[in-house]
Design an enzyme around this catalytic site. Sequence first.
Site, PDB file in Angstrom:
ATOM      1  N   HIS A 179       1.274  -0.745   0.477  1.00  0.00           N
ATOM      2  CA  HIS A 179       0.074  -0.060  -0.077  1.00  0.00           C
ATOM      3  C   HIS A 179       1.016   1.442   0.071  1.00  0.00           C
ATOM      4  O   HIS A 179       2.179   1.419   0.588  1.00  0.00           O
ATOM      5  CB  HIS A 179      -0.862   0.301   1.623  1.00  0.00           C
ATOM      6  CG  HIS A 179      -1.630  -0.678   1.128  1.00  0.00           C
ATOM      7  ND1 HIS A 179      -1.867  -1.985   2.574  1.00  0.00           N
ATOM      8  CD2 HIS A 179      -2.945  -1.192   0.172  1.00  0.00           C
ATOM      9  CE1 HIS A 179      -3.714  -2.575   2.334  1.00  0.00           C
ATOM     10  NE2 HIS A 179      -3.594  -2.606   1.151  1.00  0.00           N
ATOM     11  N   CYS A 225      -2.146   1.130   9.597  1.00  0.00           N
ATOM     12  CA  CYS A 225      -2.879  -0.527   9.837  1.00  0.00           C
ATOM     13  C   CYS A 225      -4.430  -0.687  11.064  1.00  0.00           C
ATOM     14  O   CYS A 225      -5.371  -1.108  10.113  1.00  0.00           O
ATOM     15  CB  CYS A 225      -2.098  -1.905   8.609  1.00  0.00           C
ATOM     16  SG  CYS A 225      -1.094  -1.530   8.290  1.00  0.00           S
TER      17      CYS A 225
END
Length: 258
Positions: free
Chosen positions: A163, A248
Amino acid sequence: MPSKKALVRRPGPRIADGLVTHVERRPVDADRALAQWQEYVAALEGHGWETFLVEPADDCPDAVFVEDAVVAFRNVALIARPGAESRRGETAGVEEAVARLGCSVNWVWEPGTLDGGDVLKVGDTVYVGRGGRTNAAGVAQLRAAFEPLGARVVAAPVSKVLHLKSAVTALPDGTVIGHEPLVDHTSLFPRFLPVPEESGAHVVLLGGDRLLMAASAPKSAELLAGLGYDPVLVDISEFEKLEGCVTCLSVRLRGLHA
């Protein structure tokens, strides 16, 4: 005053089966992961964050990485459509949680895909990673949702990590930090500071000069401390085996009424 509310989701019994794409698979100790998650939540709460537990999604091994299920800008929550089909069951509980907190809820629709970990907000600029998990249609739908609210959306290529926020995050003054070998184009960011460790690129802004960081990045923590910041270190080694990082494991909602 910005709100300090954070969504978190307890790691499920199948966490060891979580997806890996850019690292070799290593065994994950589920009991240790739970203990580390509890310490992470305690660190948030100890610095003034009110945490909200999202409904479990035990059939989804990656559900603990709750950030990927939603992106918030001001009081609008955009429910993601994860790029990995196995993760799409994670969003229902997050949608319920943000609606309960008073967010206006939008959705990413097919053919768009978007993971929250691909979205980095720096003031009113919203960088969106375009790579393995977020596609062009997902970027376009995020732009349509947030630009009317005053966001400036910038697409950023992601090819070396899972990501965008696996590569870069931002300090309180807006400086983007990253481990340079993993960042596709540092020139996208007006101010970029390289850090010596991959996990040193990941910070959660706790408030003031306090930065939540992984214990696996001592050199980066020392660098940032030398710049006047106050690193708060947590051990998230079991989650790092699954390409997870400190960002996250929570969704920080700052744009709600306090």
